[in-house]
Design a protein around this motif. Structure first.
Motif, PDB file in Angstrom:
ATOM      1  N   THR A  85       0.924  -1.363  -0.004  1.00 32.68           N
ATOM      2  CA  THR A  85       0.149  -0.004   0.282  1.00 32.68           C
ATOM      3  C   THR A  85       0.734   1.306   0.008  1.00 32.68           C
ATOM      4  N   GLY A  86       2.178   1.255   0.373  1.00 34.90           N
ATOM      5  CA  GLY A  86       2.800   2.529   0.564  1.00 34.90           C
ATOM      6  C   GLY A  86       2.680   3.027   1.917  1.00 34.90           C
ATOM      7  N   GLU A  87       2.082   2.518   2.702  1.00 38.27           N
ATOM      8  CA  GLU A  87       1.556   3.311   4.069  1.00 38.27           C
ATOM      9  C   GLU A  87       2.947   3.161   4.932  1.00 38.27           C
ATOM     10  N   ILE A  88       3.106   4.393   5.540  1.00 37.78           N
ATOM     11  CA  ILE A  88       4.397   4.418   6.536  1.00 37.78           C
ATOM     12  C   ILE A  88       3.956   3.656   7.763  1.00 37.78           C
ATOM     13  N   GLN A  89       5.140   2.800   8.079  1.00 36.87           N
ATOM     14  CA  GLN A  89       4.994   1.911   9.384  1.00 36.87           C
ATOM     15  C   GLN A  89       5.848   2.518  10.268  1.00 36.87           C
ATOM     16  N   GLY A  90       6.971   3.113  10.018  1.00 37.14           N
ATOM     17  CA  GLY A  90       8.026   3.713  11.022  1.00 37.14           C
ATOM     18  C   GLY A  90       8.986   4.308  10.233  1.00 37.14           C
ATOM     19  N   PHE A  91       9.884   4.800  10.946  1.00 33.81           N
ATOM     20  CA  PHE A  91      11.253   5.681  10.670  1.00 33.81           C
ATOM     21  C   PHE A  91      12.301   4.844  10.981  1.00 33.81           C
ATOM     22  N   GLU A  92      13.302   5.141  10.204  1.00 32.57           N
ATOM     23  CA  GLU A  92      14.578   4.788  10.599  1.00 32.57           C
ATOM     24  C   GLU A  92      15.133   5.811  10.766  1.00 32.57           C
ATOM     25  N   LEU A 113       1.006  10.825  13.990  1.00 36.10           N
ATOM     26  CA  LEU A 113       1.354   9.395  13.691  1.00 36.10           C
ATOM     27  C   LEU A 113      -0.087   8.753  13.576  1.00 36.10           C
ATOM     28  N   ARG A 114      -0.335   8.121  12.442  1.00 35.02           N
ATOM     29  CA  ARG A 114      -1.366   7.432  12.397  1.00 35.02           C
ATOM     30  C   ARG A 114      -1.130   6.066  12.612  1.00 35.02           C
ATOM     31  N   GLY A 115      -1.746   5.226  13.762  1.00 34.74           N
ATOM     32  CA  GLY A 115      -1.101   3.947  13.751  1.00 34.74           C
ATOM     33  C   GLY A 115      -0.026   3.905  14.666  1.00 34.74           C
ATOM     34  N   PRO A 116       0.281   2.761  15.218  1.00 34.17           N
ATOM     35  CA  PRO A 116       1.540   2.495  16.044  1.00 34.17           C
ATOM     36  C   PRO A 116       2.849   2.462  15.254  1.00 34.17           C
ATOM     37  N   MET A 117       3.096   4.002  14.696  1.00 33.87           N
ATOM     38  CA  MET A 117       4.351   3.893  13.979  1.00 33.87           C
ATOM     39  C   MET A 117       5.614   3.853  15.074  1.00 33.87           C
ATOM     40  N   TYR A 118       6.742   3.347  14.616  1.00 34.06           N
ATOM     41  CA  TYR A 118       7.779   2.791  15.208  1.00 34.06           C
ATOM     42  C   TYR A 118       9.133   3.606  14.771  1.00 34.06           C
ATOM     43  N   ILE A 119       9.950   3.786  15.723  1.00 36.68           N
ATOM     44  CA  ILE A 119      11.157   4.441  15.534  1.00 36.68           C
ATOM     45  C   ILE A 119      12.426   3.343  15.319  1.00 36.68           C
ATOM     46  N   CYS A 120      13.162   3.161  14.418  1.00 40.75           N
ATOM     47  CA  CYS A 120      14.453   2.173  14.211  1.00 40.75           C
ATOM     48  C   CYS A 120      15.760   3.107  14.659  1.00 40.75           C
ATOM     49  N   GLN A 165      12.289   6.516  30.146  1.00 41.29           N
ATOM     50  CA  GLN A 165      11.750   7.404  31.202  1.00 41.29           C
ATOM     51  C   GLN A 165      11.652   8.734  31.272  1.00 41.29           C
ATOM     52  N   GLU A 166      12.838   9.319  30.714  1.00 42.90           N
ATOM     53  CA  GLU A 166      12.915  10.800  30.391  1.00 42.90           C
ATOM     54  C   GLU A 166      11.857  11.301  29.659  1.00 42.90           C
ATOM     55  N   THR A 167      11.896  10.402  28.271  1.00 48.62           N
ATOM     56  CA  THR A 167      10.936  10.898  26.975  1.00 48.62           C
ATOM     57  C   THR A 167       9.633  10.457  27.086  1.00 48.62           C
ATOM     58  N   GLY A 168       9.250   9.412  28.078  1.00 46.46           N
ATOM     59  CA  GLY A 168       7.963   8.990  28.140  1.00 46.46           C
ATOM     60  C   GLY A 168       7.482   7.903  27.148  1.00 46.46           C
ATOM     61  N   LEU A 169       8.589   7.698  26.299  1.00 45.11           N
ATOM     62  CA  LEU A 169       8.341   6.731  25.033  1.00 45.11           C
ATOM     63  C   LEU A 169       8.243   5.538  25.546  1.00 45.11           C
ATOM     64  N   GLU A 170       7.038   4.606  25.278  1.00 41.10           N
ATOM     65  CA  GLU A 170       7.177   3.131  25.291  1.00 41.10           C
ATOM     66  C   GLU A 170       8.078   2.316  24.654  1.00 41.10           C
ATOM     67  N   GLY A 171       8.438   1.374  25.068  1.00 41.01           N
ATOM     68  CA  GLY A 171       9.496   0.413  24.616  1.00 41.01           C
ATOM     69  C   GLY A 171       8.789  -0.110  23.301  1.00 41.01           C
ATOM     70  N   ARG A 172       7.537  -0.312  23.263  1.00 37.93           N
ATOM     71  CA  ARG A 172       6.884  -0.904  21.878  1.00 37.93           C
ATOM     72  C   ARG A 172       7.106  -0.158  20.576  1.00 37.93           C
ATOM     73  N   TYR A 173       7.251   1.101  20.786  1.00 33.80           N
ATOM     74  CA  TYR A 173       7.436   1.894  19.816  1.00 33.80           C
ATOM     75  C   TYR A 173       9.019   1.967  19.188  1.00 33.80           C
ATOM     76  N   LEU A 174       9.836   1.063  19.744  1.00 36.21           N
ATOM     77  CA  LEU A 174      11.209   1.249  19.574  1.00 36.21           C
ATOM     78  C   LEU A 174      11.576   0.045  18.956  1.00 36.21           C
ATOM     79  N   LYS A 175      12.468   0.072  17.811  1.00 30.55           N
ATOM     80  CA  LYS A 175      13.121  -1.010  17.251  1.00 30.55           C
ATOM     81  C   LYS A 175      14.674  -0.786  17.130  1.00 30.55           C
ATOM     82  N   LEU A 176      15.485  -1.669  17.797  1.00 31.27           N
ATOM     83  CA  LEU A 176      16.780  -1.392  17.749  1.00 31.27           C
ATOM     84  C   LEU A 176      17.388  -2.478  16.503  1.00 31.27           C
ATOM     85  N   GLU A 177      18.121  -1.511  15.402  1.00 27.32           N
ATOM     86  CA  GLU A 177      18.904  -2.369  14.476  1.00 27.32           C
ATOM     87  C   GLU A 177      20.266  -2.738  14.814  1.00 27.32           C
TER      88      GLU A 177
END
Ligand code: C2E
Ligand code: MG
Ligand code: MG
Ligand code: MG
Length: 286
Positions: free
Chosen positions: A52-59, A111-118, A140-152
Protein backbone atom coordinates in the motif's frame (compact mmCIF):
# COMPACT_ATOMS: atom_id res chain seq x y z
CA UNK A 1 59.10 0.98 1.22
CA UNK A 2 59.09 1.85 4.86
CA UNK A 3 60.72 0.00 7.66
CA UNK A 4 58.30 -1.46 10.16
CA UNK A 5 58.35 -0.30 13.76
CA UNK A 6 59.94 -3.51 14.94
CA UNK A 7 62.75 -2.99 12.48
CA UNK A 8 62.67 -6.46 11.08
CA UNK A 9 59.90 -6.30 8.57
CA UNK A 10 59.39 -4.28 5.47
CA UNK A 11 55.93 -3.13 4.56
CA UNK A 12 54.79 -1.63 1.36
CA UNK A 13 53.44 1.74 2.26
CA UNK A 14 50.41 2.57 0.23
CA UNK A 15 49.91 6.35 0.01
CA UNK A 16 46.14 5.91 0.15
CA UNK A 17 46.58 4.18 3.50
CA UNK A 18 48.42 7.25 4.69
CA UNK A 19 45.63 9.48 3.49
CA UNK A 20 43.08 7.24 5.19
CA UNK A 21 45.00 7.29 8.45
CA UNK A 22 45.33 11.04 8.26
CA UNK A 23 41.65 11.46 7.52
CA UNK A 24 40.69 9.26 10.48
CA UNK A 25 42.96 11.24 12.77
CA UNK A 26 41.40 14.51 11.68
CA UNK A 27 37.91 13.07 11.92
CA UNK A 28 38.64 11.79 15.39
CA UNK A 29 39.77 15.19 16.65
CA UNK A 30 36.74 16.83 15.11
CA UNK A 31 34.31 14.15 16.28
CA UNK A 32 35.38 14.91 19.84
CA UNK A 33 34.06 18.41 19.45
CA UNK A 34 31.08 17.63 17.29
CA UNK A 35 28.70 16.69 20.09
CA UNK A 36 29.26 19.79 22.21
CA UNK A 37 29.17 21.96 19.13
CA UNK A 38 25.87 20.35 18.16
CA UNK A 39 27.00 19.37 14.69
CA UNK A 40 24.98 16.16 14.61
CA UNK A 41 21.39 15.91 13.56
CA UNK A 42 19.08 13.15 12.44
CA UNK A 43 17.40 12.31 9.21
CA UNK A 44 14.48 9.91 9.08
CA UNK A 45 13.67 7.41 6.36
CA UNK A 46 10.19 5.89 6.21
CA UNK A 47 9.65 2.16 6.18
CA UNK A 48 6.52 1.34 4.23
CA UNK A 49 4.14 -1.46 3.43
CA UNK A 50 5.08 -2.65 -0.07
CA UNK A 51 1.46 -3.38 -0.94
CA UNK A 52 0.00 0.00 0.00
CA UNK A 53 2.90 2.42 0.53
CA UNK A 54 1.64 3.20 4.03
CA UNK A 55 4.30 4.36 6.46
CA UNK A 56 4.97 1.86 9.23
CA UNK A 57 7.83 3.63 10.96
CA UNK A 58 11.04 5.55 10.44
CA UNK A 59 14.72 4.73 10.65
CA UNK A 60 16.79 7.43 12.36
CA UNK A 61 20.06 8.04 10.50
CA UNK A 62 22.72 10.30 11.94
CA UNK A 63 24.10 13.23 9.93
CA UNK A 64 27.17 15.33 10.61
CA UNK A 65 27.53 18.87 9.34
CA UNK A 66 31.23 19.58 9.71
CA UNK A 67 31.96 23.34 10.01
CA UNK A 68 34.65 23.26 7.29
CA UNK A 69 34.14 20.03 5.38
CA UNK A 70 30.39 20.28 5.11
CA UNK A 71 28.35 17.09 5.36
CA UNK A 72 30.36 13.97 6.28
CA UNK A 73 28.63 10.69 5.54
CA UNK A 74 28.08 8.14 8.33
CA UNK A 75 29.82 5.58 6.13
CA UNK A 76 32.98 7.68 6.65
CA UNK A 77 32.75 8.68 10.30
CA UNK A 78 30.87 5.82 12.00
CA UNK A 79 33.75 3.36 11.45
CA UNK A 80 36.20 5.92 12.91
CA UNK A 81 33.90 6.57 15.85
CA UNK A 82 33.51 2.84 16.35
CA UNK A 83 37.28 2.37 16.44
CA UNK A 84 37.94 5.17 18.90
CA UNK A 85 34.93 4.46 21.11
CA UNK A 86 33.35 7.82 20.35
CA UNK A 87 30.42 5.91 18.94
CA UNK A 88 29.23 5.47 22.51
CA UNK A 89 28.50 9.16 23.29
CA UNK A 90 27.38 9.76 19.69
CA UNK A 91 25.05 6.77 19.90
CA UNK A 92 23.66 8.01 23.20
CA UNK A 93 22.89 11.33 21.62
CA UNK A 94 21.21 9.63 18.63
CA UNK A 95 19.18 7.40 20.90
CA UNK A 96 17.87 10.19 23.09
CA UNK A 97 17.16 12.49 20.15
CA UNK A 98 15.28 9.83 18.15
CA UNK A 99 13.13 8.83 21.14
CA UNK A 100 12.42 12.45 21.97
CA UNK A 101 11.43 13.13 18.35
CA UNK A 102 9.04 10.19 18.08
CA UNK A 103 7.43 11.18 21.37
CA UNK A 104 7.00 14.73 20.03
CA UNK A 105 5.28 13.41 16.89
CA UNK A 106 3.05 11.26 19.09
CA UNK A 107 2.13 14.32 21.17
CA UNK A 108 1.38 16.30 18.06
CA UNK A 109 -0.94 13.49 16.95
CA UNK A 110 0.88 13.28 13.66
CA UNK A 111 1.21 9.52 13.66
CA UNK A 112 -1.50 7.27 12.34
CA UNK A 113 -1.31 3.88 13.87
CA UNK A 114 1.51 2.54 15.97
CA UNK A 115 4.47 3.96 14.08
CA UNK A 116 7.86 2.96 15.39
CA UNK A 117 11.33 4.41 15.32
CA UNK A 118 14.35 2.30 14.31
CA UNK A 119 17.70 3.14 15.84
CA UNK A 120 21.01 1.65 14.72
CA UNK A 121 23.29 0.24 17.39
CA UNK A 122 26.85 -0.58 16.43
CA UNK A 123 28.81 -3.49 17.83
CA UNK A 124 30.52 -1.39 20.49
CA UNK A 125 27.27 0.20 21.64
CA UNK A 126 25.61 -3.16 21.91
CA UNK A 127 28.39 -4.46 24.15
CA UNK A 128 28.29 -1.61 26.69
CA UNK A 129 27.63 -3.10 30.10
CA UNK A 130 25.13 -0.39 31.01
CA UNK A 131 23.20 -0.40 27.72
CA UNK A 132 19.91 -1.41 29.33
CA UNK A 133 20.23 1.19 32.09
CA UNK A 134 20.86 3.87 29.47
CA UNK A 135 17.84 2.77 27.47
CA UNK A 136 15.64 2.73 30.58
CA UNK A 137 16.76 6.19 31.48
CA UNK A 138 15.90 7.64 28.08
CA UNK A 139 12.54 5.87 27.94
CA UNK A 140 11.71 7.25 31.34
CA UNK A 141 12.96 10.72 30.49
CA UNK A 142 11.07 10.94 27.19
CA UNK A 143 8.03 8.93 28.23
CA UNK A 144 8.32 6.79 25.09
CA UNK A 145 7.03 3.25 25.45
CA UNK A 146 9.41 0.45 24.52
CA UNK A 147 6.99 -1.02 21.99
CA UNK A 148 7.55 1.93 19.66
CA UNK A 149 11.24 1.28 19.55
CA UNK A 150 13.12 -1.04 17.20
CA UNK A 151 16.82 -1.52 17.58
CA UNK A 152 18.83 -2.42 14.50
CA UNK A 153 21.93 -4.47 15.10
CA UNK A 154 24.06 -6.52 12.75
CA UNK A 155 24.74 -10.21 13.05
CA UNK A 156 28.26 -9.45 14.19
CA UNK A 157 26.97 -7.51 17.20
CA UNK A 158 25.19 -10.67 18.32
CA UNK A 159 28.01 -13.04 17.46
CA UNK A 160 30.72 -10.91 19.12
CA UNK A 161 28.83 -10.90 22.38
CA UNK A 162 26.87 -14.10 22.10
CA UNK A 163 27.01 -14.97 25.81
CA UNK A 164 25.79 -11.59 27.02
CA UNK A 165 23.73 -11.02 23.87
CA UNK A 166 21.11 -13.52 24.99
CA UNK A 167 20.65 -11.70 28.27
CA UNK A 168 20.57 -8.24 26.72
CA UNK A 169 18.05 -9.31 24.09
CA UNK A 170 15.88 -10.87 26.73
CA UNK A 171 15.88 -7.68 28.74
CA UNK A 172 14.99 -5.69 25.64
CA UNK A 173 12.09 -7.96 24.90
CA UNK A 174 10.91 -7.63 28.52
CA UNK A 175 10.50 -3.95 27.68
CA UNK A 176 8.69 -4.80 24.42
CA UNK A 177 11.53 -3.25 22.48
CA UNK A 178 11.80 -4.85 19.07
CA UNK A 179 14.90 -6.12 17.39
CA UNK A 180 15.89 -5.99 13.72
CA UNK A 181 18.88 -7.68 12.17
CA UNK A 182 20.36 -5.07 9.84
CA UNK A 183 22.16 -5.89 6.58
CA UNK A 184 20.93 -9.45 6.89
CA UNK A 185 22.72 -11.90 4.61
CA UNK A 186 26.06 -10.08 4.54
CA UNK A 187 27.50 -11.59 7.72
CA UNK A 188 29.29 -14.90 7.91
CA UNK A 189 27.54 -16.19 10.95
CA UNK A 190 25.53 -19.35 11.23
CA UNK A 191 21.78 -19.03 11.20
CA UNK A 192 21.33 -20.87 14.45
CA UNK A 193 21.22 -17.70 16.55
CA UNK A 194 17.86 -16.87 14.96
CA UNK A 195 16.54 -19.81 16.83
CA UNK A 196 17.66 -18.66 20.23
CA UNK A 197 17.25 -14.93 20.11
CA UNK A 198 14.03 -12.91 20.09
CA UNK A 199 14.47 -11.35 16.64
CA UNK A 200 11.42 -9.54 15.23
CA UNK A 201 12.62 -8.39 11.83
CA UNK A 202 15.19 -9.23 9.20
CA UNK A 203 16.34 -6.37 7.02
CA UNK A 204 17.51 -7.80 3.71
CA UNK A 205 20.69 -6.00 2.71
CA UNK A 206 20.55 -3.53 -0.13
CA UNK A 207 23.17 -5.47 -2.13
CA UNK A 208 20.63 -8.27 -2.71
CA UNK A 209 17.94 -5.85 -3.81
CA UNK A 210 20.43 -4.15 -6.12
CA UNK A 211 21.42 -7.28 -7.96
CA UNK A 212 17.98 -8.86 -8.10
CA UNK A 213 17.46 -7.97 -11.74
CA UNK A 214 20.97 -8.89 -12.82
CA UNK A 215 21.45 -12.43 -11.65
CA UNK A 216 18.98 -15.27 -11.43
CA UNK A 217 20.42 -16.44 -8.15
CA UNK A 218 19.62 -13.34 -6.14
CA UNK A 219 15.83 -13.66 -6.18
CA UNK A 220 16.28 -17.22 -4.94
CA UNK A 221 18.37 -15.97 -2.02
CA UNK A 222 15.89 -13.22 -1.23
CA UNK A 223 13.05 -15.73 -1.47
CA UNK A 224 14.88 -18.03 0.94
CA UNK A 225 15.38 -15.22 3.47
CA UNK A 226 11.71 -14.26 3.27
CA UNK A 227 10.56 -17.86 3.72
CA UNK A 228 12.96 -18.38 6.60
CA UNK A 229 11.80 -15.21 8.34
CA UNK A 230 8.12 -15.99 7.94
CA UNK A 231 8.57 -19.56 9.14
CA UNK A 232 10.21 -18.17 12.25
CA UNK A 233 7.44 -15.60 12.72
CA UNK A 234 9.60 -12.64 11.76
CA UNK A 235 8.92 -9.68 9.49
CA UNK A 236 11.06 -8.79 6.50
CA UNK A 237 12.08 -5.30 5.42
CA UNK A 238 13.86 -4.95 2.08
CA UNK A 239 16.46 -2.17 2.12
CA UNK A 240 17.41 0.08 -0.76
CA UNK A 241 14.37 -0.24 -3.04
CA UNK A 242 14.89 2.21 -5.88
CA UNK A 243 12.59 1.06 -8.67
CA UNK A 244 8.92 0.04 -9.01
CA UNK A 245 10.16 -3.24 -10.54
CA UNK A 246 12.11 -4.10 -7.41
CA UNK A 247 9.10 -3.25 -5.28
CA UNK A 248 6.76 -5.44 -7.28
CA UNK A 249 9.17 -8.34 -7.50
CA UNK A 250 9.71 -8.22 -3.73
CA UNK A 251 5.98 -8.07 -3.08
CA UNK A 252 5.55 -11.11 -5.35
CA UNK A 253 8.18 -12.92 -3.33
CA UNK A 254 6.09 -12.26 -0.21
CA UNK A 255 8.10 -9.43 1.28
CA UNK A 256 5.75 -7.12 3.20
CA UNK A 257 7.87 -4.09 4.01
CA UNK A 258 10.48 -1.95 2.36
CA UNK A 259 12.61 1.12 2.54
CA UNK A 260 14.41 3.00 -0.19
CA UNK A 261 14.67 6.00 -2.43
CA UNK A 262 11.59 4.87 -4.39
CA UNK A 263 9.51 5.79 -1.35
CA UNK A 264 11.65 8.48 0.22
CA UNK A 265 15.25 9.34 0.91
CA UNK A 266 16.18 9.99 4.53
CA UNK A 267 14.73 13.46 5.22
CA UNK A 268 14.76 16.10 7.95
CA UNK A 269 12.05 16.51 10.59
CA UNK A 270 10.30 19.24 8.66
CA UNK A 271 9.85 16.94 5.67
CA UNK A 272 8.60 14.15 7.93
CA UNK A 273 6.02 16.49 9.42
CA UNK A 274 5.01 17.41 5.87
CA UNK A 275 4.61 13.75 4.99
CA UNK A 276 2.64 12.95 8.12
CA UNK A 277 0.33 15.93 8.12
CA UNK A 278 -0.91 15.21 4.62
CA UNK A 279 -4.64 15.04 5.17
CA UNK A 280 -5.26 11.62 3.78
CA UNK A 281 -2.97 8.82 4.80
CA UNK A 282 0.00 9.50 2.61
CA UNK A 283 1.01 6.60 0.38
CA UNK A 284 4.62 6.66 -0.71
CA UNK A 285 5.94 5.28 -3.97
CA UNK A 286 2.72 5.59 -5.92
P1 C2E B 1 22.02 1.12 7.43
O1 C2E B 1 21.55 1.10 8.85
O2 C2E B 1 21.96 -0.15 6.68
O3 C2E B 1 21.15 2.26 6.75
C1 C2E B 1 20.74 2.24 5.42
C2 C2E B 1 21.59 3.12 4.56
O4 C2E B 1 21.16 2.97 3.21
C3 C2E B 1 21.48 4.62 4.87
O5 C2E B 1 22.75 5.22 4.58
C4 C2E B 1 20.43 5.07 3.86
O6 C2E B 1 20.51 6.45 3.55
C5 C2E B 1 20.81 4.22 2.68
N1 C2E B 1 19.69 4.01 1.75
C6 C2E B 1 18.39 3.89 2.05
N2 C2E B 1 17.64 3.67 0.94
C7 C2E B 1 18.51 3.65 -0.09
C8 C2E B 1 18.35 3.46 -1.52
O7 C2E B 1 17.26 3.26 -2.04
N3 C2E B 1 19.49 3.49 -2.26
C9 C2E B 1 20.72 3.70 -1.72
N4 C2E B 1 21.77 3.72 -2.53
N5 C2E B 1 20.90 3.88 -0.38
C10 C2E B 1 19.81 3.85 0.42
P2 C2E B 1 23.44 6.24 5.55
O8 C2E B 1 22.44 7.13 6.21
O9 C2E B 1 24.58 6.85 4.81
O10 C2E B 1 24.03 5.28 6.69
C11 C2E B 1 24.99 4.33 6.41
C12 C2E B 1 25.20 3.40 7.58
O11 C2E B 1 25.76 4.13 8.69
C13 C2E B 1 23.92 2.78 8.12
O12 C2E B 1 23.55 1.68 7.35
C14 C2E B 1 24.34 2.42 9.52
O13 C2E B 1 25.05 1.21 9.53
C15 C2E B 1 25.28 3.55 9.88
N6 C2E B 1 24.54 4.54 10.66
C16 C2E B 1 23.78 5.58 10.25
N7 C2E B 1 23.26 6.25 11.31
C17 C2E B 1 23.71 5.62 12.41
C18 C2E B 1 23.54 5.83 13.83
O14 C2E B 1 22.83 6.73 14.29
N8 C2E B 1 24.20 4.97 14.68
C19 C2E B 1 24.98 3.94 14.21
N9 C2E B 1 25.57 3.12 15.10
N10 C2E B 1 25.14 3.70 12.90
C20 C2E B 1 24.52 4.54 12.01
MG1 MG C 1 19.95 0.40 9.77
MG1 MG D 1 20.74 -1.66 6.84
MG1 MG E 1 22.64 -1.94 4.58
Amino acid sequence: KAQGRNGSRYQVFDPSMHADAQTSLLLDTDLHRAIERQEFFLHYQPIVSLATGEIQGFEALVRWQHPERGPVSPGDFIPVAEETGLIVPIGQWVFREACRQLKTWQHQKLLRGPMYICINLSVKQFSQPDLIEQIDQVLQETGLEGRYLKLEITESAIMNNSTSAAEILERLSDRNIQLSIDDFGTGYSSLSYLHYFPVDTLKVDRSFINSMAQTHKTPAIVQAIITLAHNLGMDVVAEGIETPEQRHRLAELGCQYGQGYLFSKPVDTQAVVGMLSHRDQILLGS
